[in-house]
Design a protein around this motif. Structure first.
Motif, short mmCIF file in Angstrom:
data_model
loop_
_atom_site.label_atom_id
_atom_site.label_comp_id
_atom_site.label_asym_id
_atom_site.label_seq_id
_atom_site.Cartn_x
_atom_site.Cartn_y
_atom_site.Cartn_z
N LEU A 64 -5.85 5.64 12.50
CA LEU A 64 -5.83 6.68 11.79
C LEU A 64 -4.89 7.64 12.47
N GLY A 65 -5.06 8.01 13.85
CA GLY A 65 -4.15 8.87 14.35
C GLY A 65 -2.60 8.32 14.39
N GLN A 66 -2.25 7.13 14.26
CA GLN A 66 -0.73 7.14 14.24
C GLN A 66 -0.12 7.03 12.86
N THR A 67 -1.12 7.24 11.80
CA THR A 67 -0.62 7.38 10.55
C THR A 67 0.12 8.88 10.07
N ALA A 68 0.03 9.51 11.03
CA ALA A 68 0.26 11.15 10.56
C ALA A 68 1.54 11.42 11.21
#
Length: 77
Positions: A64-68
């Protein structure tokens, strides 16, 4: 897929963005300090007190953190 609290996801996204910035510019003390603070914020989040974090849960949170993409632009450079 798990449902994580918004502030935990936000901390992970900021962690990922800060990590990428630090990789681009190693040795930046303010980025290292921010990364350490965000690591503690994510690791000691109250969400993990209710349930023990499994490796799969950490992996999902990291994904989830890498999709921002927009968070990186908001962080100071």
């Amino acid at each position: 897929m798990r449902t994580f609290p918004d502030d935990l996801v936000r901390a992970q996204r900021e962690w990922s963005a800060t990590y990428r910035q630090l990789a681009d510019r190693p040795g930046r003390t303010e980025l290292r300090r921010r990364l350490l603070r965000l690591s503690a914020q994510a690791f000691f989040h109250p969400y993990w007190q209710r349930r023990r974090p499994s490796p799969a849960a950490w992996w999902e949170l990291r994904e989830l953190g890498q999709t921002a993409g927009d968070v990186r632009e908001r962080l100071y450079r």
